[in-house]
Design a protein around this motif. Structure first.
Motif, mmCIF file in Angstrom:
data_model
loop_
_atom_site.group_PDB
_atom_site.id
_atom_site.type_symbol
_atom_site.label_atom_id
_atom_site.label_comp_id
_atom_site.label_asym_id
_atom_site.label_seq_id
_atom_site.Cartn_x
_atom_site.Cartn_y
_atom_site.Cartn_z
ATOM 1 N N UNK B 78 0.968 -0.815 -0.208
ATOM 2 C CA UNK B 78 -0.143 -0.117 -0.194
ATOM 3 C C UNK B 78 0.469 1.409 -0.389
ATOM 4 N N UNK B 79 0.163 2.343 -0.195
ATOM 5 C CA UNK B 79 0.751 4.028 -0.558
ATOM 6 C C UNK B 79 2.195 3.746 -1.237
ATOM 7 N N UNK B 80 2.978 3.423 -2.533
ATOM 8 C CA UNK B 80 3.874 3.313 -2.364
ATOM 9 C C UNK B 80 4.740 4.236 -3.330
ATOM 10 N N UNK B 81 5.848 3.811 -2.971
ATOM 11 C CA UNK B 81 7.038 4.664 -3.360
ATOM 12 C C UNK B 81 7.707 4.339 -4.271
ATOM 13 N N UNK B 82 8.559 5.485 -5.083
ATOM 14 C CA UNK B 82 9.529 4.983 -5.563
ATOM 15 C C UNK B 82 10.853 3.832 -5.565
ATOM 16 N N UNK B 83 10.770 4.138 -4.072
ATOM 17 C CA UNK B 83 11.731 3.103 -3.743
ATOM 18 C C UNK B 83 11.164 2.014 -3.763
ATOM 19 N N UNK B 84 10.033 1.738 -3.983
ATOM 20 C CA UNK B 84 9.941 -0.091 -4.291
ATOM 21 C C UNK B 84 10.108 -0.472 -4.794
ATOM 22 N N UNK B 85 10.623 0.330 -6.086
ATOM 23 C CA UNK B 85 10.583 0.010 -7.318
ATOM 24 C C UNK B 85 11.660 -1.318 -7.053
ATOM 25 N N UNK B 86 10.967 -2.635 -7.720
ATOM 26 C CA UNK B 86 12.302 -3.094 -7.673
ATOM 27 C C UNK B 86 11.756 -4.907 -8.730
ATOM 28 N N UNK B 87 12.374 -5.516 -8.462
ATOM 29 C CA UNK B 87 11.644 -6.777 -8.863
ATOM 30 C C UNK B 87 11.772 -7.729 -8.172
ATOM 31 N N UNK B 88 10.035 -8.575 -8.082
ATOM 32 C CA UNK B 88 9.770 -8.886 -6.610
ATOM 33 C C UNK B 88 9.176 -10.513 -6.983
ATOM 34 N N UNK B 89 10.574 -11.644 -6.142
ATOM 35 C CA UNK B 89 9.714 -12.546 -6.479
ATOM 36 C C UNK B 89 8.768 -13.568 -5.116
ATOM 37 N N UNK B 90 8.232 -14.377 -5.612
ATOM 38 C CA UNK B 90 7.416 -15.374 -3.882
ATOM 39 C C UNK B 90 8.226 -16.675 -4.875
ATOM 40 N N UNK B 91 7.966 -17.454 -3.775
ATOM 41 C CA UNK B 91 8.858 -19.201 -3.735
ATOM 42 C C UNK B 91 7.557 -19.636 -2.204
ATOM 43 N N UNK B 92 8.440 -20.635 -2.816
ATOM 44 C CA UNK B 92 7.248 -21.770 -1.759
ATOM 45 C C UNK B 92 8.061 -23.214 -1.518
ATOM 46 N N UNK B 93 8.458 -23.588 -0.623
ATOM 47 C CA UNK B 93 9.092 -24.693 -0.092
ATOM 48 C C UNK B 93 7.930 -25.340 1.098
ATOM 49 N N UNK B 94 8.567 -26.415 1.272
ATOM 50 C CA UNK B 94 7.882 -27.534 2.195
ATOM 51 C C UNK B 94 9.815 -27.593 3.392
ATOM 52 N N UNK B 95 9.538 -27.007 4.348
ATOM 53 C CA UNK B 95 9.638 -26.176 5.637
ATOM 54 C C UNK B 95 10.631 -27.963 6.124
ATOM 55 N N UNK B 96 11.498 -27.292 5.776
ATOM 56 C CA UNK B 96 12.800 -28.667 6.856
ATOM 57 C C UNK B 96 12.540 -29.901 5.167
ATOM 58 N N UNK B 97 12.093 -30.171 4.117
ATOM 59 C CA UNK B 97 11.933 -30.995 3.836
ATOM 60 C C UNK B 97 12.884 -30.406 1.819
ATOM 61 N N UNK B 98 12.635 -29.414 2.079
ATOM 62 C CA UNK B 98 12.859 -28.827 0.599
ATOM 63 C C UNK B 98 13.099 -27.801 -0.117
ATOM 64 N N UNK B 99 13.660 -27.500 -0.569
ATOM 65 C CA UNK B 99 14.375 -25.785 -1.196
ATOM 66 C C UNK B 99 12.841 -25.613 -1.684
ATOM 67 N N UNK B 100 13.172 -24.005 -1.940
ATOM 68 C CA UNK B 100 12.538 -24.023 -2.602
ATOM 69 C C UNK B 100 12.606 -23.203 -4.244
ATOM 70 N N UNK B 101 11.563 -23.051 -4.350
ATOM 71 C CA UNK B 101 11.036 -23.277 -5.699
ATOM 72 C C UNK B 101 10.053 -21.148 -6.024
ATOM 73 N N UNK B 102 11.029 -20.750 -7.370
ATOM 74 C CA UNK B 102 10.867 -19.342 -7.141
ATOM 75 C C UNK B 102 9.589 -18.634 -8.195
ATOM 76 N N UNK B 103 9.215 -18.160 -8.605
ATOM 77 C CA UNK B 103 8.250 -17.421 -9.116
ATOM 78 C C UNK B 103 9.448 -16.726 -10.092
ATOM 79 N N UNK B 104 8.705 -16.205 -11.532
ATOM 80 C CA UNK B 104 9.663 -15.910 -12.015
ATOM 81 C C UNK B 104 9.975 -14.507 -11.763
ATOM 82 N N UNK B 105 9.077 -14.386 -11.553
ATOM 83 C CA UNK B 105 9.941 -12.572 -11.033
ATOM 84 C C UNK B 105 8.485 -11.260 -11.475
#
Lengths: 113, 112
Positions: B78-105
């Motif tokens: 919310x209330x975005x600011x110019x310094x929020x400009x960047x690439x954002x990646x989401x990711x998912x994992x099964x904690x303790x068992x698997x590594x992160x799988x990233x979205x493409x950004x």
């Protein structure tokens, strides 16, 4: 401050000349990861260590090797760099028993001439 | 294995507007969902994460929501600011068992 450190920050090598990138951490994390990131793409996992247990991703080329001599250090060796290996190489760490939050180092940008 | 889809790939907003980035995941066993912000030439930095035992988490202007039934999670700024400009990646994992799988950004551009 506890952190993940990568050296060097920039590395220039010649086509086919072996190169080693290093990563160290003061977080005492038991998992260390190496990622390759090319422009405008997500980080691509190459391999990771859980303590001394090495885990290679299925599609990581044989040209890439890794060593973890102790908890704090991990190395990425590229045996014969090709032009396609030019990228940012990111090291990350996490503590498995505390969830998978990964903390990234600043990266090493590799240029292959 | 896990597959994470992220949309949109680019998002342009005016300063002060809200921004929403959405991700879907395929493995219903995944239970850890971090979001990373990466500025040009810098490392990915964790900005917020959520685990499957909660549906929403908020940190100042940033919030993440999780719908386990639909297998999707979203980042809200919310209330975005110019310094929020960047690439954002989401990711998912099964904690303790698997590594992160990233979205493409998602490349977020906030115009003054």
């Amino acid at each position: 401050d506890a952190m993940v450190i990568q050296n060097p920050r920039y590395q220039v090598t010649q086509f086919g000349k072996p190169v080693t990138l290093s990563c160290s951490q003061t977080l005492n994390h038991n998992v260390m990861y190496w990622y390759q990131q090319k422009s405008s793409q997500a980080p691509k996992l190459l391999f990771h260590y859980y303590d001394k247990d090495f885990n290679n991703e299925a599609d990581t080329p044989d040209n890439f090797q890794s060593r973890r001599p102790n908890t704090s250090f991990c190395f990425l060796d590229i045996r014969s760099p090709g032009l396609g290996d030019a990228a940012m190489y990111l090291c990350a760490t996490s503590y498995r028993q505390a969830g998978e939050t990964q903390y990234f180092g600043p990266g090493t940008r590799l240029l292959v001439l | 294995g896990e597959n994470v889809e992220q949309h949109p790939s680019t998002l342009s907003v005016q300063e002060g507007d809200s921004a929403v980035i959405k991700c879907t995941y395929s493995d219903s066993a995944s239970n850890y969902f971090p979001w990373y912000k990466q500025e040009l030439g810098k490392r990915p930095q964790l900005i917020i994460d959520i685990r499957s035992n909660v549906g929403e988490k908020k940190d100042q202007r940033i919030a993440v929501t999780l719908n386990k039934t639909a297998k999707h999670f979203s980042l809200h700024i919310t209330e975005t600011q110019p310094e929020d400009s960047a690439v954002y990646f989401c990711a998912a994992s099964l904690s303790g068992y698997s590594t992160l799988t990233f979205g493409k950004g998602t490349m977020l551009l906030v115009s003054p």
